[in-house]
Structures are given as structure tokens and as C-alpha cells.
Design a protein around this motif. Structure first.
Motif, PDB file in Angstrom:
ATOM      1  N   ALA A   1       0.853  -1.188   0.000  1.00  0.00           N
ATOM      2  CA  ALA A   1       0.000   0.000   0.000  1.00  0.00           C
ATOM      3  C   ALA A   1       0.890   1.239   0.000  1.00  0.00           C
ATOM      4  O   ALA A   1       1.894   1.279   0.704  1.00  0.00           O
ATOM      5  CB  ALA A   1      -0.889   0.003   1.237  1.00  0.00           C
ATOM      6  N   VAL A   2       0.515   2.219  -0.802  1.00  0.00           N
ATOM      7  CA  VAL A   2       1.257   3.484  -0.853  1.00  0.00           C
ATOM      8  C   VAL A   2       0.298   4.584  -0.420  1.00  0.00           C
ATOM      9  O   VAL A   2      -0.784   4.719  -1.012  1.00  0.00           O
ATOM     10  CB  VAL A   2       1.783   3.761  -2.283  1.00  0.00           C
ATOM     11  CG1 VAL A   2       2.532   5.091  -2.329  1.00  0.00           C
ATOM     12  CG2 VAL A   2       2.674   2.619  -2.770  1.00  0.00           C
ATOM     13  N   ALA A   3       0.651   5.356   0.598  1.00  0.00           N
ATOM     14  CA  ALA A   3      -0.179   6.492   1.020  1.00  0.00           C
ATOM     15  C   ALA A   3       0.341   7.733   0.315  1.00  0.00           C
ATOM     16  O   ALA A   3       1.481   8.140   0.530  1.00  0.00           O
ATOM     17  CB  ALA A   3      -0.113   6.674   2.532  1.00  0.00           C
TER      18      ALA A   3
ATOM     19  N   GLY B   1       6.162  11.300  -5.851  1.00  0.00           N
ATOM     20  CA  GLY B   1       6.899  10.190  -5.237  1.00  0.00           C
ATOM     21  C   GLY B   1       6.063   8.922  -5.148  1.00  0.00           C
ATOM     22  O   GLY B   1       6.538   7.832  -5.475  1.00  0.00           O
ATOM     23  N   GLY B   2       4.825   9.052  -4.699  1.00  0.00           N
ATOM     24  CA  GLY B   2       3.968   7.878  -4.535  1.00  0.00           C
ATOM     25  C   GLY B   2       3.687   7.192  -5.860  1.00  0.00           C
ATOM     26  O   GLY B   2       3.706   5.957  -5.957  1.00  0.00           O
ATOM     27  N   LEU B   3       3.441   7.995  -6.896  1.00  0.00           N
ATOM     28  CA  LEU B   3       3.170   7.399  -8.216  1.00  0.00           C
ATOM     29  C   LEU B   3       4.426   6.766  -8.805  1.00  0.00           C
ATOM     30  O   LEU B   3       4.358   5.709  -9.443  1.00  0.00           O
ATOM     31  CB  LEU B   3       2.604   8.461  -9.168  1.00  0.00           C
ATOM     32  CG  LEU B   3       1.189   8.947  -8.817  1.00  0.00           C
ATOM     33  CD1 LEU B   3       0.800  10.124  -9.699  1.00  0.00           C
ATOM     34  CD2 LEU B   3       0.163   7.820  -8.951  1.00  0.00           C
TER      35      LEU B   3
ATOM     36  N   TYR C   1      -3.307   5.098  -2.066  1.00  0.00           N
ATOM     37  CA  TYR C   1      -4.416   5.777  -1.375  1.00  0.00           C
ATOM     38  C   TYR C   1      -4.103   7.264  -1.293  1.00  0.00           C
ATOM     39  O   TYR C   1      -3.103   7.664  -0.692  1.00  0.00           O
ATOM     40  CB  TYR C   1      -4.603   5.170   0.021  1.00  0.00           C
ATOM     41  CG  TYR C   1      -4.914   3.701  -0.064  1.00  0.00           C
ATOM     42  CD1 TYR C   1      -6.178   3.257  -0.434  1.00  0.00           C
ATOM     43  CD2 TYR C   1      -3.921   2.736   0.181  1.00  0.00           C
ATOM     44  CE1 TYR C   1      -6.468   1.902  -0.552  1.00  0.00           C
ATOM     45  CE2 TYR C   1      -4.199   1.386   0.065  1.00  0.00           C
ATOM     46  CZ  TYR C   1      -5.473   0.974  -0.302  1.00  0.00           C
ATOM     47  OH  TYR C   1      -5.751  -0.372  -0.436  1.00  0.00           O
ATOM     48  N   GLU C   2      -4.936   8.070  -1.914  1.00  0.00           N
ATOM     49  CA  GLU C   2      -4.679   9.515  -2.029  1.00  0.00           C
ATOM     50  C   GLU C   2      -5.821  10.281  -1.378  1.00  0.00           C
ATOM     51  O   GLU C   2      -6.998   9.972  -1.618  1.00  0.00           O
ATOM     52  CB  GLU C   2      -4.547   9.884  -3.522  1.00  0.00           C
ATOM     53  CG  GLU C   2      -4.652  11.356  -3.862  1.00  0.00           C
ATOM     54  CD  GLU C   2      -3.611  12.249  -3.192  1.00  0.00           C
ATOM     55  OE1 GLU C   2      -2.429  11.871  -3.140  1.00  0.00           O
ATOM     56  OE2 GLU C   2      -4.003  13.334  -2.699  1.00  0.00           O
ATOM     57  N   GLN C   3      -5.459  11.308  -0.600  1.00  0.00           N
ATOM     58  CA  GLN C   3      -6.496  12.061   0.113  1.00  0.00           C
ATOM     59  C   GLN C   3      -7.360  12.917  -0.819  1.00  0.00           C
ATOM     60  O   GLN C   3      -8.541  13.137  -0.555  1.00  0.00           O
ATOM     61  CB  GLN C   3      -5.849  12.960   1.164  1.00  0.00           C
ATOM     62  CG  GLN C   3      -4.965  14.057   0.589  1.00  0.00           C
ATOM     63  CD  GLN C   3      -4.369  14.968   1.660  1.00  0.00           C
ATOM     64  OE1 GLN C   3      -4.616  14.772   2.836  1.00  0.00           O
ATOM     65  NE2 GLN C   3      -3.604  15.953   1.251  1.00  0.00           N
ATOM     66  N   ALA C   4      -6.767  13.390  -1.932  1.00  0.00           N
ATOM     67  CA  ALA C   4      -7.504  14.304  -2.809  1.00  0.00           C
ATOM     68  C   ALA C   4      -8.624  13.549  -3.531  1.00  0.00           C
ATOM     69  O   ALA C   4      -8.466  12.371  -3.871  1.00  0.00           O
ATOM     70  CB  ALA C   4      -6.561  14.934  -3.830  1.00  0.00           C
TER      71      ALA C   4
ATOM     72  N   SER D   1      -6.092   1.012  -9.385  1.00  0.00           N
ATOM     73  CA  SER D   1      -5.161   0.833  -8.262  1.00  0.00           C
ATOM     74  C   SER D   1      -4.965   2.116  -7.469  1.00  0.00           C
ATOM     75  O   SER D   1      -4.221   2.130  -6.487  1.00  0.00           O
ATOM     76  CB  SER D   1      -3.787   0.382  -8.778  1.00  0.00           C
ATOM     77  OG  SER D   1      -3.906  -0.801  -9.510  1.00  0.00           O
ATOM     78  N   VAL D   2      -5.570   3.206  -7.922  1.00  0.00           N
ATOM     79  CA  VAL D   2      -5.425   4.487  -7.212  1.00  0.00           C
ATOM     80  C   VAL D   2      -6.776   4.815  -6.580  1.00  0.00           C
ATOM     81  O   VAL D   2      -7.773   4.974  -7.283  1.00  0.00           O
ATOM     82  CB  VAL D   2      -4.979   5.618  -8.164  1.00  0.00           C
ATOM     83  CG1 VAL D   2      -4.811   6.929  -7.391  1.00  0.00           C
ATOM     84  CG2 VAL D   2      -3.675   5.245  -8.862  1.00  0.00           C
TER      85      VAL D   2
END
Ligand code: FAD
Length: 392
Positions: free
Chosen positions: A9-11, A16-18, A34-37, A124-125
């Protein structure tokens, strides 16, 4: 657990995350981001993609996409802040590529973000999920979100930026360090500044401030950053707009080309500059950090994104080469930290007072010593060699 069954999992779905997700996919994983936006987008202005970062993106197969939107400037022109006379012209372009083994690109952050987003399947996003914390147990890691839901994974990568929640949960709360300056950044259509060729980068260094300009969007736009004294009260957010009248007053006696550039910008952002002291450790048994969450640094070396790309490929390679079971995962995260923490701490330390800050703008020698300063960072090939020693 083989590559395909290790749940990563990538927060954070920033640059960087992508990049981490793209590198993990190349290594055979199926990371979930997992992205907050609520929507995947990027704001901001221009970004320097140095050879140590661009070579990694080329290896991810992105050279063609980069060439569509990025510029490979031919020279860095150093100009006197008041008269605008060019006092040094550092060859970039092919000369830089020959020296460092990959191109130096200038491009818009949003273009880079889109290219990276295209490497990760939309499914996946997961948008609108703000990570609030995590808890590790014998079976993996539980990731908690602000909407009250949670997800499970075998590994959590905190790529949630300079105000990282994952970092805080992992390492405790430490205060950001204010640099005493702000970056005012904007983008203008190239036709509004015809005296600045979109083939070059520019820097004007004045008594209390400096202005850098570089072409983006395949040369259709010029991006600028003015580094100015600041109180730090505004915080580091794109939400604060620069005051056009204040900007014009601050640069009233500068080269007319600078004044035209700043005047043409509508909606420039004001970003107070903060970084953080390096952490003593950033990996636990199941969780690690990447990019600005791991090592925020001031922008004077133009290295934040490139260091995140280095993190991404090293992390993917460590996880791909891990040993059996949970100990193998913990060992891979420890190895990743070992390969990256000291190197990024050194880049961060040098960027505090280095890069363009060293230019007085009056002598050729200053430019070559600036190039000398950053050579060890830009020459580094993180997939081929261990972290290099600094030049000094
Ligand atoms: P970010 O880009 O901040 O992305 C973090 C992501 O995580 C965002 O999408 C955010 O919405 C999301 N997020 C945050 N919190 C949560 C949460 N709790 N849960 C889920 N999602 C979350 N670097 C260069 O390489 N070259 C340059 O020329 C350059 N110039 C710069 C100029 C300035 C003025 C500044 C301030 C920086 C500059 N940088 C440059 C640095 C570069 O922009 C950063 O290093 C890079 O964007 C870091 O990417 P990141 O993904 O780690 O963090």
C-alpha cells in the motif's frame, strides 16, 4: 509471498507515490495507492528533473513521454540582476547529458505527475482516502482513513509529503525548520516574455533575492521561481497566492526582463520554505517512508523529485529481492533505509546553503563551482552503484 502476492500500500499519489507505484509494478507487484484528494491532479509550476532522476524515468520507458512536454535547455545563463547583462553561460543540453549520462529536463509538475499517473492502472489508485494512521501486527499492517474505513496490506509506504501522517505515526512529531525565505512560483505564456528564449534557463542573483526562469510545456510557457526573504507565517501551501503589487515593488529596480516576467504571471503561488532534520530511522517491520515524507529538503538543488525517484527504484528492488516471510519484508525495508537514509541526508544538508544560493552572478568561476557541488548527486546511478561520497 512472491512479488505478485505481497500486498503493498502506498499512502499519497504525488510525484513520489506514483513513481513508487510505477517502480513496484515494474518489479512485479500490484501496489494500491491511497490519495487524500478527491481527484488526481497536481498544481505548481516548473520542476528541474536532474540526470540522476531522468535516467530512472527513461528506464521506466518514459523517455518518449518526457520529450513531448519537457525541455532540455541549451544553457544556464547567469545575468546581472539590475542590468540583465549575461555574465556566464553554463552549457547544458548535450554537454550536460554527456557529462552526467542522462538529460537535465525542465518541465511542468502537472505534466510529470500525469505521465507517472498513466503508469498506474486507475483501479489501483483510490481517491478521497486520507490516511490517519496505521497499526502493525503479525499478519501485516492496517491502514486507517479519515472516513472511518481501513485497509490491510503487507507493507505500507508513506509517500504523503512534507506533512506526512505516516512519518508522524512512525517517528513522532518534530517541527519543520523554516529557512527564512519563500519561493514565489508561477508560469507565463512564452509569447509574453519574448526576450527570454525558451531554449535556455536563466538566473538573476540580487542583493536579497534571486529569480530563476526555465521553459516548460515544450517551450510554450516559462516558469519562474523568485526566492525572497519571508516570515514563514504563511506556511508551505499552494493555497497562498503571491501579492502582485508586493512582487512588483520588491523587484522594481531589477532587470526589465525580470519585471516583465513577474508582471505577466497571474496567480503566482507563495510557498514559505521549510524542511526537517533527517530521521534516525524511517523503516519499521512493515512500514517505510519515501520522498518528502522521508526527507523533505529545500529546493535549491532541484532534487526533491529526483531523490523520490531514487527511493522508488531502490525500494522496489529491495522488496523484490527480499527473503522469506515477515522477516524478509522487515529486512528489505531495513536495507532500503540503509541504502537511502544517509545519502538523502547528505543531499538535504548540502542543499541548505548550496546550489543557486552560491551564485553571486558576477563570475564564471561561481557557476563552475556550483556545477562541481552538485556533480556527485547528478552523476549518481542508484541502480548501478552504492551511494557515492560527496565531492567535498
Ligand atoms: P508531494 O508531492 O507533496 O505528494 C504527497 C501526496 O500525498 C499528495 O498527493 C497529497 O495530497 C497526498 N497526501 C498527503 N497527506 C496524505 C494523507 N494523509 N493520506 C493520503 N494522501 C495524502 N524537486 C525537484 O526535483 N526539482 C525541482 O526543481 C524542485 N523545485 C521545487 C521548488 C519548490 C519551491 C519546492 C517547495 C519544491 C521543489 N521540489 C523540486 C521538490 C519536489 O516538489 C518534491 O520533493 C516532490 O514533489 C515530492 O513528492 P512527494 O510525492 O514526496 O510529495
Amino acid at each position: 509471498m512472491d512479488g505478485s502476492t505481497l500486498r503493498v500500500a502506498v499512502a499519497g499519489a504525488g510525484i513520489g507515490g506514483l513513481a513508487a507505484a510505477a517502480a513496484l509494478r515494474r518489479a512485479g507487484f500490484d501496489p494500491q495507492v491511497y490519495e487524500q484528494a478527491p481527484v488526481l491532479s497536481e498544481v505548481g509550476a516548473g520542476l528541474h528533473l536532474a540526470p540522476n532522476g531522468s535516467r530512472l524515468l527513461h528506464r521506466l520507458g518514459l523517455a518518449g513521454r518526457l520529450r513531448e512536454v519537457a525541455v532540455r535547455p541549451q544553457t544556464l545563463q547567469v545575468r546581472l540582476w539590475d542590468s540583465g547583462r549575461t555574465v556566464a553561460a553554463q552549457p547544458m543540453g548535450a554537454a550536460w547529458e554527456a557529462e552526467f549520462g542522462a538529460p537535465h529536463y525542465t518541465l511542468h509538475r502537472a505534466d510529470l505527475h500525469r505521465i507517472l499517473a498513466d503508469q498506474v492502472p486507475a483501479g489501483s489508485v483510490h481517491l478521497g482516502l486520507r490516511c490517519t494512521g496505521f497499526a502493525e501486527d503479525a499478519d501485516g499492517v492496517r491502514i486507517d482513513f479519515a472516513d472511518g474505513t481501513s485497509r490491510r496490506a503487507d507493507v505500507l509506504v508513506g509517500a504523503d509529503g512534507v506533512h506526512s501522517v505516516v512519518r508522524r505515526a512512525l517517528a513522532g512529531d518534530e517541527r519543520p525548520v523554516f529557512a527564512g525565505t519563500a519561493a514565489v512560483r508561477g508560469v507565463v505564456p512564452a509569447e509574453l516574455v519574448p526576450d527570454l528564449s525558451a531554449e535556455h534557463m536563466y538566473i538573476w542573483t540580487g542583493p536579497d533575492a534571486r529569480v530563476l526562469a526555465c521553459p516548460v510545456r515544450a517551450g510554450r510557457e516559462m516558469s519562474f521561481v523568485a526566492v525572497v526573504p519571508d516570515t514563514g507565517t504563511a506556511g508551505d501551501s499552494w493555497s497562498r497566492r503571491a501579492d502582485p503589487a508586493g512582487l512588483a515593488a520588491a523587484f522594481a529596480d531589477w532587470d526589465p526582463a525580470v519585471r516583465r516576467l513577474l508582471a505577466a504571471a497571474t496567480g503566482a503561488g507563495h510557498w514559505s520554505l521549510f524542511d526537517r532534520e533527517p530521521l534516525a530511522r524511517w523503516s519499521t517491520a512493515r512500514t517505510t517512508l519515501l520522498g518528502d515524507a522521508a526527507h523533505p529538503m529545500l529546493p535549491h538543488y532541484g532534487q526533491g523529485a529526483s531523490q523520490a525517484f531514487e527511493d522508488a527504484v531502490v525500494l522496489a528492488s529491495c522488496l523484490a529481492g527480499r527473503g522469506e516471510g515477515p522477516e524478509g519484508v522487515a529486512g528489505a525495508l531495513a536495507r532500503y533505509q540503509e541504502l537511502r537514509l544517509e545519502h538523502t541526508s547528505r543531499v538535504r544538508a548540502e542543499s541548505l546553503g548550496g546550489g543557486s544560493q552560491r551564485l553571486g552572478g558576477r563570475r564564471e568561476g561561481e557557476v563552475s563551482s556550483m556545477v562541481q557541488d552538485i556533480a556527485w548527486v547528478q552523476r549518481h546511478d542508484v541502480e548501478r552503484e552504492p551511494a557515492p561520497a560527496a565531492a567535498r
